[in-house]
Design a protein around this motif. Structure first.
Motif, PDB file in Angstrom:
ATOM      1  N   MET A   1      13.604  -9.631   5.817  1.00  0.00           N
ATOM      2  CA  MET A   1      13.055  -8.296   5.932  1.00  0.00           C
ATOM      3  C   MET A   1      12.240  -8.213   7.214  1.00  0.00           C
ATOM      4  SD  MET A   1      11.237  -6.208   2.995  1.00  0.00           S
ATOM      5  CE  MET A   1      10.935  -4.513   3.150  1.00  0.00           C
ATOM      6  N   THR A   2      12.437  -7.146   7.965  1.00  0.00           N
ATOM      7  CA  THR A   2      11.718  -6.990   9.218  1.00  0.00           C
ATOM      8  C   THR A   2      10.344  -6.377   8.956  1.00  0.00           C
ATOM      9  OG1 THR A   2      12.665  -4.806   9.595  1.00  0.00           O
ATOM     10  CG2 THR A   2      13.860  -6.685  10.520  1.00  0.00           C
ATOM     11  N   ALA A   3       9.448  -6.612   9.916  1.00  0.00           N
ATOM     12  CA  ALA A   3       8.103  -6.057   9.800  1.00  0.00           C
ATOM     13  C   ALA A   3       8.160  -4.550   9.987  1.00  0.00           C
ATOM     14  CB  ALA A   3       7.206  -6.687  10.855  1.00  0.00           C
ATOM     15  N   PRO A   4       7.298  -3.816   9.279  1.00  0.00           N
ATOM     16  CA  PRO A   4       7.288  -2.360   9.460  1.00  0.00           C
ATOM     17  C   PRO A   4       6.848  -2.018  10.882  1.00  0.00           C
ATOM     18  CG  PRO A   4       5.585  -3.038   7.892  1.00  0.00           C
ATOM     19  CD  PRO A   4       6.331  -4.259   8.305  1.00  0.00           C
ATOM     20  N   PRO A   5       7.287  -0.860  11.380  1.00  0.00           N
ATOM     21  CA  PRO A   5       6.850  -0.462  12.726  1.00  0.00           C
ATOM     22  C   PRO A   5       5.348  -0.190  12.734  1.00  0.00           C
ATOM     23  CG  PRO A   5       8.077   1.314  11.671  1.00  0.00           C
ATOM     24  CD  PRO A   5       8.150   0.127  10.757  1.00  0.00           C
ATOM     25  N   PRO A   6       4.741  -0.230  13.917  1.00  0.00           N
ATOM     26  CA  PRO A   6       3.307   0.057  13.982  1.00  0.00           C
ATOM     27  C   PRO A   6       3.004   1.469  13.472  1.00  0.00           C
ATOM     28  CG  PRO A   6       4.195  -0.547  16.154  1.00  0.00           C
ATOM     29  CD  PRO A   6       5.339  -0.484  15.200  1.00  0.00           C
ATOM     30  N   VAL A   7       1.838   1.607  12.870  1.00  0.00           N
ATOM     31  CA  VAL A   7       1.424   2.911  12.359  1.00  0.00           C
ATOM     32  C   VAL A   7       0.929   3.762  13.534  1.00  0.00           C
ATOM     33  CG1 VAL A   7      -0.233   4.111  10.864  1.00  0.00           C
ATOM     34  CG2 VAL A   7       0.818   1.960  10.107  1.00  0.00           C
ATOM     35  N   PRO A   8       1.532   4.949  13.729  1.00  0.00           N
ATOM     36  CA  PRO A   8       1.070   5.807  14.815  1.00  0.00           C
ATOM     37  C   PRO A   8      -0.385   6.244  14.599  1.00  0.00           C
ATOM     38  CG  PRO A   8       3.169   6.577  13.914  1.00  0.00           C
ATOM     39  CD  PRO A   8       2.660   5.505  12.998  1.00  0.00           C
ATOM     40  N   ALA A   9      -1.094   6.456  15.697  1.00  0.00           N
ATOM     41  CA  ALA A   9      -2.519   6.814  15.642  1.00  0.00           C
ATOM     42  C   ALA A   9      -2.760   8.058  14.784  1.00  0.00           C
ATOM     43  CB  ALA A   9      -3.068   7.029  17.046  1.00  0.00           C
ATOM     44  N   HIS A  10      -1.850   9.030  14.853  1.00  0.00           N
ATOM     45  CA  HIS A  10      -2.080  10.270  14.096  1.00  0.00           C
ATOM     46  C   HIS A  10      -1.953  10.069  12.586  1.00  0.00           C
ATOM     47  CE1 HIS A  10       2.330  10.571  13.950  1.00  0.00           C
ATOM     48  NE2 HIS A  10       2.161  11.499  13.020  1.00  0.00           N
ATOM     49  N   LEU A  11      -1.462   8.887  12.168  1.00  0.00           N
ATOM     50  CA  LEU A  11      -1.336   8.596  10.731  1.00  0.00           C
ATOM     51  C   LEU A  11      -2.367   7.571  10.253  1.00  0.00           C
ATOM     52  CD1 LEU A  11       2.560   8.472  10.395  1.00  0.00           C
ATOM     53  CD2 LEU A  11       1.007  10.254   9.574  1.00  0.00           C
ATOM     54  N   SER A  12      -3.328   7.246  11.101  1.00  0.00           N
ATOM     55  CA  SER A  12      -4.296   6.201  10.749  1.00  0.00           C
ATOM     56  C   SER A  12      -5.179   6.569   9.551  1.00  0.00           C
ATOM     57  CB  SER A  12      -5.175   5.856  11.953  1.00  0.00           C
ATOM     58  OG  SER A  12      -5.920   6.988  12.352  1.00  0.00           O
ATOM     59  N   ASP A  13      -5.242   7.857   9.211  1.00  0.00           N
ATOM     60  CA  ASP A  13      -6.046   8.268   8.051  1.00  0.00           C
ATOM     61  C   ASP A  13      -5.260   8.217   6.738  1.00  0.00           C
ATOM     62  OD1 ASP A  13      -4.409  10.408   8.858  1.00  0.00           O
ATOM     63  OD2 ASP A  13      -5.829  11.923   8.151  1.00  0.00           O
ATOM     64  N   ARG A  14      -3.957   7.958   6.799  1.00  0.00           N
ATOM     65  CA  ARG A  14      -3.127   7.892   5.596  1.00  0.00           C
ATOM     66  C   ARG A  14      -3.236   6.504   4.965  1.00  0.00           C
ATOM     67  NH1 ARG A  14      -2.473  11.447   3.023  1.00  0.00           N
ATOM     68  NH2 ARG A  14      -0.776  10.424   1.956  1.00  0.00           N
ATOM     69  N   PRO A  15      -3.146   6.420   3.634  1.00  0.00           N
ATOM     70  CA  PRO A  15      -3.140   5.100   2.987  1.00  0.00           C
ATOM     71  C   PRO A  15      -1.868   4.327   3.339  1.00  0.00           C
ATOM     72  CG  PRO A  15      -2.774   6.844   1.368  1.00  0.00           C
ATOM     73  CD  PRO A  15      -3.054   7.523   2.673  1.00  0.00           C
ATOM     74  N   LEU A  16      -1.954   3.016   3.223  1.00  0.00           N
ATOM     75  CA  LEU A  16      -0.813   2.136   3.468  1.00  0.00           C
ATOM     76  C   LEU A  16      -0.448   1.428   2.168  1.00  0.00           C
ATOM     77  CD1 LEU A  16      -1.862   0.356   6.791  1.00  0.00           C
ATOM     78  CD2 LEU A  16      -0.375   2.345   6.534  1.00  0.00           C
ATOM     79  N   SER A  17       0.828   1.104   2.046  1.00  0.00           N
ATOM     80  CA  SER A  17       1.315   0.293   0.929  1.00  0.00           C
ATOM     81  C   SER A  17       2.418  -0.595   1.486  1.00  0.00           C
ATOM     82  CB  SER A  17       1.848   1.183  -0.198  1.00  0.00           C
ATOM     83  OG  SER A  17       2.337   0.395  -1.261  1.00  0.00           O
ATOM     84  N   GLY A  18       2.234  -1.892   1.394  1.00  0.00           N
ATOM     85  CA  GLY A  18       3.221  -2.817   1.942  1.00  0.00           C
ATOM     86  C   GLY A  18       3.391  -2.648   3.445  1.00  0.00           C
TER      87      GLY A  18
END
Length: 173
Positions: A1-18
């Motif tokens: 399984m590949t690593a997820p792409p980096p989280v864009p700055a405009h989404l930094s306030d969203r929760p993450l899961s995995g």
């Protein structure tokens, strides 16, 4: 399984899961488990009617992207609300279904929903090969009852021609 792409700055306030951004439209159980692949009906309606991005929840700009399966192209509508272009770019690489990282739908309902009956459309897809996904770029769309599921809303480009439709690139190809 590949690593997820980096989280864009405009989404930094969203929760993450995995390591993945949890879309604004994704429901969660009372225990806080995010149900990826499911749509929260209230959020879906708000996104469709208020022209909000299903990923970040913000107002859509002029052009938006509807992700549609091959079968959605025939009806020229999708139950998936639109995404703003930056969120669509992130989702095309991050979402296992959109990116082609998953070649089949789940064989059962989400584990957190054990014992809860799946809707008939989900049961039909369980274990089936994943359809190809397309990015339908639109300036506007109509909100209609879905032709095959009238109790479900859909974004339609039947009356308003899209700017363009392109296949979402499949991982590794």
């Amino acid at each position: 399984m590949t690593a997820p792409p980096p989280v864009p700055a405009h989404l930094s306030d969203r929760p993450l899961s995995g390591g993945l951004v949890v879309p604004w439209i994704t429901p969660a159980t009372t225990g806080g488990v995010y149900l990826f692949g499911n749509l929260a009906a209230t959020s879906q309606h708000r996104c469709l009617h208020e022209r909000r991005c299903q990923i970040c929840g913000r107002a859509l700009p002029g052009e938006a992207v509807l992700f549609a399966r091959t079968s959605d192209l025939r009806t020229r509508c999708t139950s998936e609300p639109a995404s703003c272009p930056p969120c669509a770019a992130y989702s095309a690489g991050a979402c296992p279904m959109l990116s082609g990282a998953r070649s089949t739908y789940r064989t059962s309902t989400h584990p957190a929903l054990a014992g809860v009956p799946a809707d008939p459309q989900r049961r039909l897809r369980q274990g089936a090969p994943a359809e190809r996904w397309y990015a339908v770029h639109v300036q506007q769309y109509d909100v209609i009852p879905h032709p095959s599921r009238p109790d479900n809303l859909a974004a339609s480009w039947q009356r308003i021609p899209p700017v363009r439709i392109e296949a979402v690139p499949v991982a590794g190809r």
